[in-house]
Design an enzyme around this catalytic site. Structure first.
Site, short mmCIF file in Angstrom:
data_model
loop_
_atom_site.label_atom_id
_atom_site.label_comp_id
_atom_site.label_asym_id
_atom_site.label_seq_id
_atom_site.Cartn_x
_atom_site.Cartn_y
_atom_site.Cartn_z
N GLN A 122 0.89 -1.25 -0.10
CA GLN A 122 -0.19 0.02 0.09
C GLN A 122 1.12 1.33 -0.01
O GLN A 122 2.00 1.34 0.26
CB GLN A 122 -0.75 0.03 1.32
CG GLN A 122 -0.13 -0.17 2.62
CD GLN A 122 -0.86 -0.47 3.63
OE1 GLN A 122 -1.17 0.63 4.55
NE2 GLN A 122 -1.53 -1.55 3.87
N ARG A 141 -4.35 0.69 -2.05
CA ARG A 141 -3.77 -0.69 -1.92
C ARG A 141 -3.42 -0.92 -3.51
O ARG A 141 -4.17 -0.73 -4.50
CB ARG A 141 -5.26 -1.84 -1.57
CG ARG A 141 -4.45 -3.03 -1.23
CD ARG A 141 -5.57 -4.05 -0.97
NE ARG A 141 -6.36 -3.69 0.30
CZ ARG A 141 -7.47 -3.43 0.56
NH1 ARG A 141 -8.38 -3.60 -0.77
NH2 ARG A 141 -8.17 -3.06 1.54
ZN ZN Z 1 0.55 2.26 6.08
#
Ligand code: ZN
Length: 315
Positions: A96, A193
């Site tokens: 991420q 993400r």
């Molecule tokens: Zn993080």
């Protein structure tokens, strides 16, 4: 004198990568399931801590922030700016990246960006993390992602207990299996993400990815910022190592072995204490591993006693 020291009751969050270590290693009374996050000091609406003791017992941290500004010193922010968590990565987290304040304000309904840092409380012998990437340009980043060249794209780094990592917004990162972390971060829940190892849930679904936003906010090429830890105090009773000190937060590790009276580095603002090992007392109040405390800005020097380690954050 009015109360200066407030214990906080945390909020626990279920995560697919979580486990039971927050119970087994920290003694928290956690709910059933895979618990990945303990939000120890939080005024974020997605999970707020509650004051446990004294005249404000039962109040939320955001109530205190709004109604008793004198406890916090020269605060300028509208919302409480920090969030302190304990994370139990019982499986790999998705890869991420977080936006900075300007991008989050423009694209995420006025949320804060997220710069964070990690103190490794415990980890498996062979544990590592994902920290940074190998693309030279955003075009190359896009090509590597589209081609699924994750091994070449992502940088892995071994970790050991006691390590510290500064993770500014724009850094591609992920905790990996077998790591327990004390995290100090901006009070934000905005995560993009990039890669989830193509994992499917029980129904065969993949989790949402945010590739375009990830590429937009990532720092390319990866430019590691590794603050050098500085020993600021070292006596038989107290060792203080400053881990990072910037516009977002100052974070230090305290090791207490005995009895000592000590004031914080920034005397005109509040301090957040998270006990990560051992037990003892602060101002005569018992503290143990897993406790999270808010110290009011006016507290001055405090008496620390016992044998424990704590991570201390100040804005
Ligand atoms: Zn993080």
């Amino acid at each position: 004198m009015t109360e200066q020291l407030f214990f906080l009751d945390p909020v626990f969050q279920e995560r697919i990568w979580g486990g039971r270590a927050l119970e087994e290693k920290f003694g928290y009374n956690i709910p059933e399931g895979n618990i990945g996050e303990c939000w120890g000091i939080s005024a974020h609406p997605n999970g707020e801590s509650t004051i446990r003791n004294g005249i404000y017992a039962g109040k939320k941290l955001s109530d205190l922030w709004g109604c008793t500004p004198e406890l916090f010193g020269k605060q300028v922010e509208e919302v409480f700016p920090l969030l302190v968590k304990v994370l139990d990565a019982d499986a790999d987290l998705s890869v991420q990246v977080h936006p900075d304040d300007a991008y989050a304000r423009a694209h995420e309904n006025g949320e804060l960006g997220k710069t964070e840092c990690w103190y490794i409380v415990d980890c498996a012998d062979d544990a590592d993390i994902i920290f940074g990437h190998n693309a030279a340009t955003k075009e190359e980043m896009q090509q590597m992602i589209e081609a699924g060249q994750w091994e070449q794209f992502l940088r892995r780094q071994p970790v050991a207990k006691g390590d510290f990592f500064y993770v500014p917004s724009g850094t591609i990162h992920a905790l990996c299996k077998g790591t327990i972390v004390l995290e100090v971060q901006q009070s934000s829940d905005t995560t993009y993400r990039l890669y989830d190892y193509d994992r499917q849930d029980e129904d065969g679904n993949l989790r949402d990815l945010h590739i375009a936003k990830s590429i937009a906010v990532s720092t390319v090429p990866h430019t590691p910022v590794n603050p050098v830890p500085v020993i600021v105090t070292e006596t038989d009773e107290l060792k203080i190592v400053e881990l990072v000190n910037n516009d977002f937060f100052a974070v230090a590790k305290y090791t207490i072995s005995g009895t000592v009276i000590h004031g914080f580095a920034k005397p005109d603002t509040y301090a957040l204490i998270s006990v990560v090992e051992g037990q003892g007392s602060i101002e005569g109040k018992p503290v143990k591993k897993g406790d999270h405390l808010l110290v009011a800005a006016q507290a001055g020097a405090l008496t620390f006693a016992g044998s424990f380690e704590a991570v201390v954050a100040q804005p």
